[in-house]
Design an enzyme around this catalytic site. Structure first.
Site, mmCIF file in Angstrom:
data_model
loop_
_atom_site.group_PDB
_atom_site.id
_atom_site.type_symbol
_atom_site.label_atom_id
_atom_site.label_comp_id
_atom_site.label_asym_id
_atom_site.label_seq_id
_atom_site.Cartn_x
_atom_site.Cartn_y
_atom_site.Cartn_z
ATOM 1 C CG MET A 137 1.901 7.740 -7.050
ATOM 2 S SD MET A 137 0.542 8.268 -7.763
ATOM 3 C CE MET A 137 -0.284 9.165 -6.257
ATOM 4 C CD GLU A 187 11.234 10.022 8.485
ATOM 5 O OE1 GLU A 187 11.911 10.822 7.788
ATOM 6 O OE2 GLU A 187 11.633 9.020 8.843
ATOM 7 C CG HIS A 229 7.198 8.615 0.288
ATOM 8 N ND1 HIS A 229 6.830 9.952 0.396
ATOM 9 C CD2 HIS A 229 6.135 7.993 -0.354
ATOM 10 C CE1 HIS A 229 5.428 9.915 -0.370
ATOM 11 N NE2 HIS A 229 5.158 8.906 -0.846
HETATM 12 O O1 PAF Z 1 0.502 4.652 -2.681
HETATM 13 C C1 PAF Z 1 0.821 5.346 -3.699
HETATM 14 O O2 PAF Z 1 1.741 6.095 -3.882
HETATM 15 C C2 PAF Z 1 0.307 4.805 -5.163
HETATM 16 O O3 PAF Z 1 -1.074 4.270 -5.254
HETATM 17 C C3 PAF Z 1 1.175 3.587 -5.670
HETATM 18 C C4 PAF Z 1 1.066 2.401 -4.777
HETATM 19 C C5 PAF Z 1 2.401 4.148 -6.025
HETATM 20 C C6 PAF Z 1 0.614 3.092 -6.951
HETATM 21 O O4 PAF Z 1 0.743 4.444 -8.066
#
Ligand code: PAF
Length: 281
Positions: free
Chosen positions: A30, A35, A37
């Site tokens: 989202m 770090e 991600h």
């Molecule tokens: O973990 C997240 O950031 C969200 O729940 C996801 C998996 C991208 C789904 O919107």
């Protein structure tokens, strides 16, 4: 790195890569990268020829009084960071294309979605399962990578993929922490300096539990009480849940036998934080 907004554009690109024999890893996010991600993206890169990162603040997984409108966003920064990790494509669809007028098809993973975060966020996992299913259908990756901080989310997605025979390998990535132990989260940005101190109570509580178990404690209620006391000794904390149970079924247990999941959700001021660990006997 390519940025793609349209669903048909993403489909075409992914199809072309697959026809060229290239493997694809999807990292659903989202945005507002930290770090944690970036580490998912690097792992993806080490496992597949091409990495697709989806960036979509999914309205369907926020409750009516949750933080959808103030959820942090910074597309320019995210785009640069993703590019630096070797991401091939950033997929940023519009909410109106993902949920067009008349949209009425939802995926519910029944049992696993009910407890823990599902208890206070009743439609959350319906929103998560549906968007992840849609992304998997659009991109058709060989694998998709999810952080283990959202342990219940990972369990829900694995179950969905198994139950619906989706041909994708779901990979779990360990929790990435700040140097002092706080689990990385886009929501940490909401914390002021005092709250940031209180936020550490989650990590410390997990470590406390690990130590109790290492010293031979097997009693769930004893561990939970110790954790409760620890978290409550910090300013401005309110416990949503402390869960101790089976990491597969997410059923609660009173005794720690084999491996047990200890998961927490705690309000620190107006910010709800989660964290977890696996306790091993
Ligand atoms: O973990 C997240 O950031 C969200 O729940 C996801 C998996 C991208 C789904 O919107």
């Amino acid at each position: 790195m390519k940025t793609i907004n349209s669903i048909s554009g993403m489909r075409k690109k992914a199809l072309k890569w697959r026809q060229e024999g290239l493997s694809i890893a999807l990292v659903p996010t989202m945005g507002f990268f930290h770090e944690g991600h970036l580490s998912l993206m690097r792992t993806a890169k080490s496992k597949a020829d091409l990495v697709v990162v989806s960036l979509f603040v999914n309205p369907a997984q926020f409750g009516p009084n949750e933080d959808l409108s103030r959820y942090p966003r910074d597309f320019e920064r995210d785009s640069k960071l993703a590019e630096r990790q070797g991401v091939g494509c950033l997929f940023c669809p519009d909410a109106g294309d993902i949920y067009p007028p008349g949209f009425q098809t939802w995926i519910r993973v029944e049992g696993l979605s009910h407890g823990l975060c599902g208890a206070s966020r009743p439609e959350h996992f319906r929103g998560v399962a549906t968007i992840v299913a849609k992304l998997l259908i659009i991109v058709q990756p060989d694998m998709a990578i999810f952080g283990q901080k959202d342990f219940q989310q990972l369990r829900v997605i694995r179950r969905m993929v198994r139950d619906l025979n989706m041909p994708v390998n779901i990979i779990a990535h360990p929790i990435v922490r700040e140097p002092d132990g706080l689990a990385m989260s886009s929501r940490n940005i909401y914390l002021d300096a005092k709250e940031r101190e209180s936020a550490l109570s989650l990590f410390q509580a997990l470590r406390l539990a690990e130590k109790m178990v290492a010293k031979g404690c097997r009693s769930g209620p004893e561990v939970i009480q110790a954790i409760r006391n620890h978290i409550q000794s910090f300013d401005n904390t309110k416990i949503d849940y402390i869960f101790l149970g089976d990491p597969e079924s997410l059923e609660e247990c009173r005794e720690i036998v084999g491996e047990a999941l200890l998961a927490l959700a705690v309000w620190v001021g107006k910010t709800r934080l989660i964290d977890n660990t696996l306790l091993t006997q």
